[in-house]
Motif scaffolding. Sequence first.
Motif, PDB file in Angstrom:
ATOM      1  N   LEU A  12       0.813  -1.223   0.000  1.00  0.00           N
ATOM      2  CA  LEU A  12       0.000   0.000   0.000  1.00  0.00           C
ATOM      3  C   LEU A  12       0.846   1.274   0.000  1.00  0.00           C
ATOM      4  CD1 LEU A  12      -2.978  -0.931   2.367  1.00  0.00           C
ATOM      5  CD2 LEU A  12      -2.790  -1.168  -0.114  1.00  0.00           C
ATOM      6  N   SER A  13       2.157   1.144  -0.255  1.00  0.00           N
ATOM      7  CA  SER A  13       2.993   2.347  -0.317  1.00  0.00           C
ATOM      8  C   SER A  13       2.765   3.101  -1.632  1.00  0.00           C
ATOM      9  CB  SER A  13       4.467   1.993  -0.129  1.00  0.00           C
ATOM     10  OG  SER A  13       4.907   1.160  -1.173  1.00  0.00           O
ATOM     11  N   LEU A  14       2.186   2.409  -2.617  1.00  0.00           N
ATOM     12  CA  LEU A  14       1.746   3.047  -3.868  1.00  0.00           C
ATOM     13  C   LEU A  14       0.266   2.750  -4.035  1.00  0.00           C
ATOM     14  CD1 LEU A  14       4.537   2.026  -6.426  1.00  0.00           C
ATOM     15  CD2 LEU A  14       4.114   4.304  -5.481  1.00  0.00           C
ATOM     16  N   PRO A  15      -0.490   3.686  -4.670  1.00  0.00           N
ATOM     17  CA  PRO A  15      -1.922   3.411  -4.848  1.00  0.00           C
ATOM     18  C   PRO A  15      -2.149   2.156  -5.695  1.00  0.00           C
ATOM     19  CG  PRO A  15      -1.279   5.467  -5.954  1.00  0.00           C
ATOM     20  CD  PRO A  15      -0.098   5.003  -5.177  1.00  0.00           C
ATOM     21  N   GLN A  16      -3.048   1.314  -5.250  1.00  0.00           N
ATOM     22  CA  GLN A  16      -3.362   0.070  -5.951  1.00  0.00           C
ATOM     23  C   GLN A  16      -4.720   0.197  -6.631  1.00  0.00           C
ATOM     24  OE1 GLN A  16      -1.110  -2.551  -6.081  1.00  0.00           O
ATOM     25  NE2 GLN A  16       0.232  -1.135  -4.969  1.00  0.00           N
ATOM     26  N   ILE A  17      -4.829  -0.405  -7.796  1.00  0.00           N
ATOM     27  CA  ILE A  17      -6.074  -0.347  -8.551  1.00  0.00           C
ATOM     28  C   ILE A  17      -6.892  -1.614  -8.306  1.00  0.00           C
ATOM     29  CG2 ILE A  17      -7.117  -0.258 -10.845  1.00  0.00           C
ATOM     30  CD1 ILE A  17      -4.693   1.381 -11.761  1.00  0.00           C
ATOM     31  N   MET A  18      -8.137  -1.396  -7.873  1.00  0.00           N
ATOM     32  CA  MET A  18      -9.111  -2.481  -7.710  1.00  0.00           C
ATOM     33  C   MET A  18     -10.063  -2.414  -8.902  1.00  0.00           C
ATOM     34  SD  MET A  18     -12.040  -2.762  -4.701  1.00  0.00           S
ATOM     35  CE  MET A  18     -11.290  -3.863  -3.504  1.00  0.00           C
ATOM     36  N   GLY A  19     -10.026  -3.416  -9.756  1.00  0.00           N
ATOM     37  CA  GLY A  19     -10.918  -3.460 -10.915  1.00  0.00           C
ATOM     38  C   GLY A  19     -12.261  -4.060 -10.528  1.00  0.00           C
ATOM     39  N   ILE A  20     -13.325  -3.450 -11.027  1.00  0.00           N
ATOM     40  CA  ILE A  20     -14.684  -3.879 -10.692  1.00  0.00           C
ATOM     41  C   ILE A  20     -15.144  -4.961 -11.661  1.00  0.00           C
ATOM     42  CG2 ILE A  20     -17.104  -3.159 -10.498  1.00  0.00           C
ATOM     43  CD1 ILE A  20     -15.978  -0.261  -9.975  1.00  0.00           C
ATOM     44  N   LEU A  21     -15.508  -6.109 -11.122  1.00  0.00           N
ATOM     45  CA  LEU A  21     -16.058  -7.198 -11.940  1.00  0.00           C
ATOM     46  C   LEU A  21     -17.468  -7.507 -11.442  1.00  0.00           C
ATOM     47  CD1 LEU A  21     -15.340  -9.282 -14.199  1.00  0.00           C
ATOM     48  CD2 LEU A  21     -14.805 -10.883 -12.355  1.00  0.00           C
ATOM     49  N   ASN A  22     -18.449  -7.017 -12.194  1.00  0.00           N
ATOM     50  CA  ASN A  22     -19.839  -7.316 -11.832  1.00  0.00           C
ATOM     51  C   ASN A  22     -20.223  -8.667 -12.398  1.00  0.00           C
ATOM     52  OD1 ASN A  22     -20.730  -5.011 -10.348  1.00  0.00           O
ATOM     53  ND2 ASN A  22     -20.673  -3.831 -12.246  1.00  0.00           N
ATOM     54  N   VAL A  23     -20.763  -9.515 -11.556  1.00  0.00           N
ATOM     55  CA  VAL A  23     -21.229 -10.818 -12.041  1.00  0.00           C
ATOM     56  C   VAL A  23     -22.740 -10.955 -11.850  1.00  0.00           C
ATOM     57  CG1 VAL A  23     -19.019 -12.005 -11.870  1.00  0.00           C
ATOM     58  CG2 VAL A  23     -20.505 -11.932  -9.883  1.00  0.00           C
ATOM     59  N   THR A  24     -23.410  -9.812 -11.883  1.00  0.00           N
ATOM     60  CA  THR A  24     -24.877  -9.821 -11.916  1.00  0.00           C
ATOM     61  C   THR A  24     -25.306 -10.250 -13.318  1.00  0.00           C
ATOM     62  OG1 THR A  24     -24.689  -7.463 -12.369  1.00  0.00           O
ATOM     63  CG2 THR A  24     -25.251  -8.093 -10.134  1.00  0.00           C
ATOM     64  N   PRO A  25     -26.512 -10.837 -13.479  1.00  0.00           N
ATOM     65  CA  PRO A  25     -26.903 -11.415 -14.772  1.00  0.00           C
ATOM     66  C   PRO A  25     -26.830 -10.421 -15.926  1.00  0.00           C
ATOM     67  CG  PRO A  25     -28.513 -11.951 -13.090  1.00  0.00           C
ATOM     68  CD  PRO A  25     -27.555 -10.999 -12.469  1.00  0.00           C
ATOM     69  N   ASP A  26     -27.116  -9.157 -15.660  1.00  0.00           N
ATOM     70  CA  ASP A  26     -27.093  -8.150 -16.728  1.00  0.00           C
ATOM     71  C   ASP A  26     -25.675  -7.886 -17.254  1.00  0.00           C
ATOM     72  OD1 ASP A  26     -27.644  -7.463 -13.960  1.00  0.00           O
ATOM     73  OD2 ASP A  26     -27.074  -5.416 -14.452  1.00  0.00           O
ATOM     74  N   SER A  27     -24.613  -8.260 -16.471  1.00  0.00           N
ATOM     75  CA  SER A  27     -23.252  -7.910 -16.880  1.00  0.00           C
ATOM     76  C   SER A  27     -22.705  -8.812 -17.988  1.00  0.00           C
ATOM     77  CB  SER A  27     -22.292  -7.919 -15.686  1.00  0.00           C
ATOM     78  OG  SER A  27     -22.938  -8.123 -14.482  1.00  0.00           O
ATOM     79  N   PHE A  28     -22.852 -10.128 -17.826  1.00  0.00           N
ATOM     80  CA  PHE A  28     -22.328 -11.056 -18.846  1.00  0.00           C
ATOM     81  C   PHE A  28     -23.457 -11.974 -19.294  1.00  0.00           C
ATOM     82  CE2 PHE A  28     -18.547 -10.112 -16.208  1.00  0.00           C
ATOM     83  CZ  PHE A  28     -17.728  -9.591 -17.191  1.00  0.00           C
ATOM     84  N   SER A  29     -24.544 -11.384 -19.754  1.00  0.00           N
ATOM     85  CA  SER A  29     -25.782 -12.158 -19.922  1.00  0.00           C
ATOM     86  C   SER A  29     -25.894 -12.822 -21.290  1.00  0.00           C
ATOM     87  CB  SER A  29     -26.998 -11.265 -19.702  1.00  0.00           C
ATOM     88  OG  SER A  29     -26.907 -10.131 -20.524  1.00  0.00           O
ATOM     89  N   ASP A  30     -25.111 -12.364 -22.276  1.00  0.00           N
ATOM     90  CA  ASP A  30     -25.227 -13.021 -23.585  1.00  0.00           C
ATOM     91  C   ASP A  30     -24.671 -14.444 -23.504  1.00  0.00           C
ATOM     92  OD1 ASP A  30     -22.811 -11.793 -23.064  1.00  0.00           O
ATOM     93  OD2 ASP A  30     -22.256 -11.714 -25.176  1.00  0.00           O
ATOM     94  N   GLY A  31     -25.478 -15.407 -23.923  1.00  0.00           N
ATOM     95  CA  GLY A  31     -25.061 -16.796 -23.845  1.00  0.00           C
ATOM     96  C   GLY A  31     -25.438 -17.426 -22.522  1.00  0.00           C
ATOM     97  N   GLY A  32     -25.037 -18.660 -22.325  1.00  0.00           N
ATOM     98  CA  GLY A  32     -25.434 -19.417 -21.125  1.00  0.00           C
ATOM     99  C   GLY A  32     -24.516 -19.172 -19.961  1.00  0.00           C
ATOM    100  N   ARG A  33     -24.629 -20.014 -18.958  1.00  0.00           N
ATOM    101  CA  ARG A  33     -23.864 -19.818 -17.721  1.00  0.00           C
ATOM    102  C   ARG A  33     -22.382 -20.074 -17.897  1.00  0.00           C
ATOM    103  NH1 ARG A  33     -26.416 -22.535 -12.508  1.00  0.00           N
ATOM    104  NH2 ARG A  33     -24.204 -22.476 -12.063  1.00  0.00           N
ATOM    105  N   HIS A  34     -22.045 -21.088 -18.707  1.00  0.00           N
ATOM    106  CA  HIS A  34     -20.633 -21.401 -18.936  1.00  0.00           C
ATOM    107  C   HIS A  34     -19.957 -20.220 -19.625  1.00  0.00           C
ATOM    108  CE1 HIS A  34     -17.198 -24.029 -19.216  1.00  0.00           C
ATOM    109  NE2 HIS A  34     -17.010 -23.604 -20.453  1.00  0.00           N
ATOM    110  N   ASN A  35     -20.661 -19.697 -20.614  1.00  0.00           N
ATOM    111  CA  ASN A  35     -20.219 -18.511 -21.325  1.00  0.00           C
ATOM    112  C   ASN A  35     -19.963 -17.336 -20.399  1.00  0.00           C
ATOM    113  OD1 ASN A  35     -19.642 -17.560 -23.884  1.00  0.00           O
ATOM    114  ND2 ASN A  35     -21.588 -18.342 -24.676  1.00  0.00           N
ATOM    115  N   ALA A  36     -20.878 -17.167 -19.452  1.00  0.00           N
ATOM    116  CA  ALA A  36     -20.780 -16.057 -18.511  1.00  0.00           C
ATOM    117  C   ALA A  36     -19.512 -16.182 -17.669  1.00  0.00           C
ATOM    118  CB  ALA A  36     -22.018 -16.012 -17.621  1.00  0.00           C
TER     119      ALA A  36
END
Length: 277
Positions: A12-36
């Motif tokens: 934490l001596s340098l700012p760290q980037i936290m990337g946001i990964l939404n796994v709500t259905p609307d985020s990766f909804s094209d295709g089935g569950r494996h695809n998601a």
Amino acid sequence: MQLVCGQRRLDLSLPQIMGILNVTPDSFSDGGRHNALAAAIDAAAQMVADGASIIDIGGESTRPGAVDVALEQELERTVPVIEALNARLDVVLSIDTSKAAVMIQAVAAGAGIINDVRALQEPGALAAAAQTDAAICLMHMQGQPRTMQANPHYQDLFAEINQFFSERIDACEAVGIDRRRLLLDPGFGFGKTLEHNYQLLANLEQMRAAGLPLLIGLSRKTMIGNLLNRPVDQRLVGSVTGALLAAQQGAEILRVHDVAATADALKVWQMTRSQCR
Ligand code: 7PM
């Protein structure tokens, strides 16, 4: 200045980037569950390549007005993603949840940070977090997600947020959570007006009373959109500017959607700072 996040460590001596990964259905909804699942893995890998050292996985929409997600659904959405990412990527994984059972299972699957917008106030959450070795982000929110933006009001914004932090830190320590595991977050947009949000962003040092690292999340939020009159897909410059202003004030973790752009801004800032005389 190392934060212990389960099996992994964060500098934490340098700012760290936290990337946001939404796994709500609307985020990766094209295709089935494996695809998601495959799409979520690809998105996370890209964020790591772009400079994220943390991936924040959220299966419950915490947006104002959102309906509560059932426990089983939240587990199904998040745990397989955490398992897959833990096996594939050398990165700290964060679980964005308020539910005790999700905390336990997410950490068992490899999460090293519990990111709770309700600051461990839900039933069982304190005890659940205490039985893990994860770092914990305690976020301030006034009111509840469904109604918090109706009429946010404070007598003294900074005093009330610091009072809340102090109470939640005490609650954590009372169940045996070492304060060195804790991060604090003022909770931009969570029961705050535009002015409140910018008062906070202008004065992050006022949140240093507890001496704990700060996590800042303002990426694509209404505080950017309403100021600039921009829809959510046009908030990149505003979001990166806000992240940079937070970094300049020493914010340790920046929670963002646009990892590559934020990493570029931080590099220019760090290079400049290293030449100061
Ligand atoms: C819609 C509106 C969807 C707002 C999601 C959101 C934070 C967080 C969120 C934050 C921490 C978002 C929010 N915001 N966790 N989770 N700090 N620690 O914009 O500011 O991502 S959800």
